[in-house]
Design an enzyme around this catalytic site. Structure first.
Site, PDB file in Angstrom:
ATOM      1  CE1 TYR A 195       2.832  11.709   2.642  1.00 30.44           C
ATOM      2  CE2 TYR A 195       3.714  10.690   4.617  1.00 30.44           C
ATOM      3  CZ  TYR A 195       3.289  10.586   3.311  1.00 30.44           C
ATOM      4  OH  TYR A 195       3.333   9.374   2.680  1.00 30.44           O
ATOM      5  CE  LYS A 223      12.777  10.716 -10.132  1.00 28.17           C
ATOM      6  NZ  LYS A 223      13.351   9.562 -10.853  1.00 28.17           N
ATOM      7  CG  ASP A 274      13.376   6.250 -10.163  1.00 31.53           C
ATOM      8  OD1 ASP A 274      14.361   6.560  -9.471  1.00 31.53           O
ATOM      9  OD2 ASP A 274      13.213   6.672 -11.325  1.00 31.53           O
ATOM     10  CG  ASP A 307       4.289   6.373   4.348  1.00 28.94           C
ATOM     11  OD1 ASP A 307       4.219   5.262   4.914  1.00 28.94           O
ATOM     12  OD2 ASP A 307       3.308   7.107   4.169  1.00 28.94           O
ATOM     13  CG  ASP A 314       4.515   0.455   4.459  1.00 25.97           C
ATOM     14  OD1 ASP A 314       4.983   0.383   5.612  1.00 25.97           O
ATOM     15  OD2 ASP A 314       3.429   0.999   4.205  1.00 25.97           O
TER      16      ASP A 314
END
Length: 405
Positions: free
Chosen positions: A181, A232, A264, A288, A292
């Site tokens: 980001y 990852k 994942d 992020d 959620d």
């Protein structure tokens, strides 16, 4: 300012809300006739109502803070400032300099929500979300704590089977100011074939990983001693480095069990067996997404608060839901996430644990009486709007405090 890192290292544990400490029937409360007390402490809070349902839920949270403060000997001075789309309409930028300056000078910042269809087609630097990134960067908050606990009263609201959702109580610790980001280079360009491209950079420095890892280990240590680092590392060099640094910091916390999981798989495991998780630490973009996802296990994104903390200065506290423009101004919003964000503000930002506990207890008491906004409504409960839900919480604040207090 009030929110220092030493204070903020305490994990967010709604003791009344934990499934192993909250009876499935009526909770045990002591009932008192409460009256206002002379203020012994004074704090300045910057309010950023923002867009959509933001002003509605902030209005309720402000009343909750005022009443709680009057009962706990705390006086609040509120500075309400524009941000997001509201600031774009007023000042032409998503985060005016005056708003950031006011926030920096306060003891804590409480944000409602930002964004909406009106500004979706704006250029990037004129999007409401850019203002939020600028605010986080300006306040130097780097650790985002997002709890996800399934309350006994709301287990049926979860989209997961009851036996999967019941008893879930986890914390996502998300790195907030690094990664893709904020990484550079970023932008648009043309490749060797003359094709238009867009690009971003996932990059982390040692200090960025080390500081968020320490907060995660401290949080896990004060919960159940289990920390899962999500990355990852089988593909991304930035994740390989992330894992290397987390493992290095782990030597400082031999009492905390550290595990690693690819993102994942973590996304799958959160819906398959969420109770396996206690504390999760991960980078900005993975956090992020996963936070959620974890929020929906609880039944509604409208129930969950968050805290963003730094090494010094005011913390930023906000519900994790969006601005919900489709229901804005209709008295349909669920204010509980913002109310609980106010409780986190008291606990983490100001060190006022007793006042925070009063709010948390009032929320649980209100739910135990069957009051529900539309997002968590089910048969045999009472459907109420944003204002009425707030009024019921206020009633509980005046009359109910934990027997242990």
């Amino acid at each position: 300012m009030a929110a220092s890192l030493q204070l903020n290292l305490r994990p967010f544990r709604l003791r009344q809300f934990r499934s192993n400490s909250v009876p499935k029937n009526t909770p045990k409360f002591a009932t008192f006739c409460c009256s206002a007390t002379t203020p012994q402490k004074r704090y300045t809070i910057t309010l950023l109502p923002g867009d959509g349902i933001g002003p509605e839920v902030i209005s309720v949270a402000k009343k909750v803070l005022n009443l709680t403060g009057s009962l706990e000997g705390i006086e609040f001075r509120f500075e309400e400032m524009p941000m997001g789309g509201a600031a774009l309409d007023l000042a032409g930028v998503p985060l005016p300099e005056e708003t950031l300056s006011t926030a920096k000078q306060s003891d804590a910042v409480l944000l409602g929500a930002i964004g909406g269809y009106k500004w979706d087609n704006n250029e990037k630097h004129l999007k409401p979300e850019t203002g939020l990134l600028q605010l986080r960067e300006g306040l130097k908050v780097f650790a985002n704590l997002r709890p996800a606990s399934v309350l006994p009263y709301l287990v049926d609201a979860s989209t997961l089977k009851k036996e999967v959702a019941e008893g879930v109580d986890l914390m996502v610790v998300r790195e907030l100011t690094g990664g893709i980001y904020f990484g550079k280079p970023r932008g648009f360009g043309t490749n060797e074939n003359g094709e238009e491209i867009g690009f971003n950079t996932e990059v982390y420095a040692t200090y960025e990983i080390d500081r968020i890892a320490r907060i995660a280990f401290e949080t896990a240590r004060k919960r159940h001693g289990k920390l899962c680092s999500v990355d990852k590392a089988n593909v991304l060099e930035a994740s390989m480095f992330w894992r290397k640094r987390v493992m290095a910091i782990a030597s400082e916390y031999p009492d905390v069990e550290l595990t690693h999981m690819y993102v994942d798989n973590a996304a799958m495991q959160l819906v398959r067996n969420p109770k396996q998780f206690d504390t999760i630490v991960t980078n900005n973009i993975f956090g992020d997404i996963l936070s959620d996802e974890a929020s929906m296990i609880t039944g509604s994104i409208g129930m969950l608060p968050s805290a963003s903390l730094g090494a010094a200065g005011p913390g930023l506290f906000e519900p994790i839901h969006g601005s919900a423009p489709d229901i804005a101004g209709q008295d349909k919003a669920n204010p509980l996430a913002t109310i609980l964000s106010a409780a986190m503000l008291l606990k983490y930002g100001l060190g006022e644990e007793k006042a925070a506990l009063r709010i948390e207890t009032a929320v649980l008491d209100t739910l135990s009486k069957g009051f529900r906004t539309g997002d968590i409504y089910s048969e045999q409960n009472k459907l109420v709007g944003c204002k009425e839900m707030g009024e019921e919480v206020l009633k509980s604040i005046e009359t109910k405090i934990p027997a242990a207090v």
